[in-house]
Scaffold this motif. Structure first.
Motif, short mmCIF file in Angstrom:
data_model
loop_
_atom_site.label_atom_id
_atom_site.label_comp_id
_atom_site.label_asym_id
_atom_site.label_seq_id
_atom_site.Cartn_x
_atom_site.Cartn_y
_atom_site.Cartn_z
N SER A 171 12.01 -14.47 -34.65
CA SER A 171 10.98 -13.44 -34.49
C SER A 171 9.91 -13.48 -35.58
O SER A 171 8.72 -13.34 -35.29
CB SER A 171 11.65 -12.06 -34.46
OG SER A 171 10.70 -11.03 -34.42
N CYS A 301 11.36 -11.65 -27.93
CA CYS A 301 12.00 -11.94 -29.22
C CYS A 301 11.66 -10.88 -30.25
O CYS A 301 12.53 -10.42 -31.01
CB CYS A 301 11.56 -13.31 -29.73
SG CYS A 301 12.19 -14.70 -28.79
N ASN A 302 10.40 -10.46 -30.26
CA ASN A 302 9.95 -9.53 -31.28
C ASN A 302 10.56 -8.14 -31.11
O ASN A 302 11.14 -7.58 -32.05
CB ASN A 302 8.41 -9.45 -31.26
CG ASN A 302 7.86 -8.70 -32.44
OD1 ASN A 302 7.39 -7.58 -32.31
ND2 ASN A 302 7.90 -9.33 -33.61
#
Length: 437
Positions: A171, A301-302
């Motif tokens: 991330s 992902c973040n």
């Protein structure tokens, strides 16, 4: 036989993935490297939600004042979270265990339960935001995308602190590269002079410095208060401080600046950071195939990083309260969060969660005063410690008064100071009792 088999299975899972030490201090032999603990922390606030918050600050305060609020607020968070994190490192305890010392071995349930529930709420909100942004950007089914996101985030949390480390490795680089590109590309359209002089939405700044500081602090005050859940894994004080610094001010400030610079550069009237006027919307707005695919991966992902962290904190707290294991609670609570998010009712929780958040800062302040000033080496003893609850009530009352009657001041800072001072005054014990503790 079935129960024994289940326990054996869980033991095997812990053996493979690593013990989480829900009910006891993390031994020195199990502590993780400075790099590992740092990746756990840095991946938490370096998120698109932080960028959205930076945009809100710039819209409400203008760029210069927002920059001051971001800087001061993050330094306050560094001091607050860093001090609480050092307690976790020194004693190897998660927040629930520390709270058992300060609020009592029965009383801690109220402090730990509140924070764990708030963090579950934020997990549901962030999971809902994932589904909403993906659905609006690509025309995909909202419920399906939300369920996929929630299951992915449960999987990361189930791995444990190692999972938080791994998602951080993915991330953080994605955010640094893409967030940096968005900020610089947007800045090229107007120039840095226009950005620094951006006066706020429609040329009128409406947010006071006190409110701005509260916005910065409130974004991570819940997770920051339970920082011992993460910092108990640090091998020494230096590692703990480095890990905290990587989050506050570094990662959180960087995320806010990415959103703030973009917003000031584009100067869109009545921009909606929680709609399309954010870095995710900016990337998709370029109508470039590979960039859109990268934005899709980035978002999952973040926001997966912040969701997994929130779920980990919530599961750690509730596993202690219910006498079970973190991984079991991660699955149970994660499913509850998915139901809330997929039901598209997550937006109704934001104001409620924010309101409850004003009662959080006194908790951390009370723990700090107790463990640094009065009872440094105290162990879990009494069932209830009334002085801690009285100070908590005073701090929360002050917070609510400021929230409703003096909103131009910082609710979060007022709550911290009121709770800490109240405990410092009424929490005094006779010298003999302190010496015994």
């Amino acid at each position: 036989m079935t129960k024994t088999t289940d326990i054996d299975t869980l033991d095997e899972v812990d053996h493979v993935l690593g013990e989480e030490y829900e009910h006891e201090p993390v031994p020195i032999s199990a502590r993780r490297s400075t790099f590992s603990v740092t990746t756990v922390w840095i991946g938490f606030p370096m998120i698109i939600t932080g960028a959205m918050t930076g945009s809100i600050l710039v819209l409400g305060m203008g760029f210069r004042n927002a920059l001051w609020a971001m800087g001061i607020g993050n330094l306050i968070m560094f001091a607050y979270v860093g001090a609480l994190g050092l307690l976790g490192t020194r004693r190897g305890m998660n927040f629930a265990l520390l709270a058992s010392i300060v609020f009592g071995k029965k009383g801690y349930v109220f402090a730990s339960g509140l924070l764990s529930t708030l963090l579950l709420g934020w997990y549901a909100v962030q999971t809902g935001i994932t589904g909403a942004l993906i659905s609006s950007a690509y025309g995909l089914n909202y419920v399906a995308m939300t369920i996929v996101a929630g299951l992915l985030y449960i999987g990361i949390t189930f791995i444990g602190v190692r999972g938080l480390h791994l998602i951080g490795l993915v991330s953080v680089p994605l955010f640094v590269i893409l967030g940096g590109w968005v900020a610089l590309d947007a800045a090229s359209t107007s120039g840095w002079n226009a950005i620094f002089n951006y006066p706020g939405n429609n040329g009128a700044a409406t947010m006071t410095m006190g409110i701005g500081l509260t916005v910065v602090i409130a974004l991570f005050i819940d997770a920051g208060t339970v920082t011992a859940d993460f910092n108990r894994w640090a091998k020494d004080a230096r590692s703990s401080v480095v890990a905290t610094f990587s989050a506050f001010p570094f990662a959180n400030l960087l995320a806010m600046l990415a959103g703030g610079v973009m917003t000031a550069a584009l100067a869109v009237p009545n921009a909606n950071p929680f709609g399309t006027d954010n870095m995710f919307g900016y990337m998709n707005g370029k109508q470039i195939g590979w960039l859109g695919a990268l934005a899709f991966l980035f978002l999952y992902c973040n926001l997966g990083s912040v969701c997994a962290h929130c779920l980990y904190n919530s599961a750690t707290g509730w596993s202690r309260i219910l006498g079970t294991r973190m991984r079991i609670m991660a699955v149970v609570l994660g499913i509850i969060g998915i139901v809330v998010a997929a039901g598209n009712v997550w937006a109704f929780f934001i104001q409620w969660l924010s309101l409850l958040g004003v009662v959080v800062p006194p908790i951390g302040a009370i723990v700090l005063v107790d463990q640094y000033l009065y009872r440094r080496n105290a162990e879990i003893g009494e069932d209830w410690r009334p002085t801690a609850f009285i100070a908590w009530a005073i701090g929360s009352a002050v917070a609510l008064i400021v929230e409703f009657y003096a909103p131009h001041f910082s609710t979060a800072i007022s709550a911290m100071l009121a709770g800490g001072i109240a405990y410092a005054v009424i929490g005094r014990q006779p010298q003999t009792a302190r010496a015994a503790a």
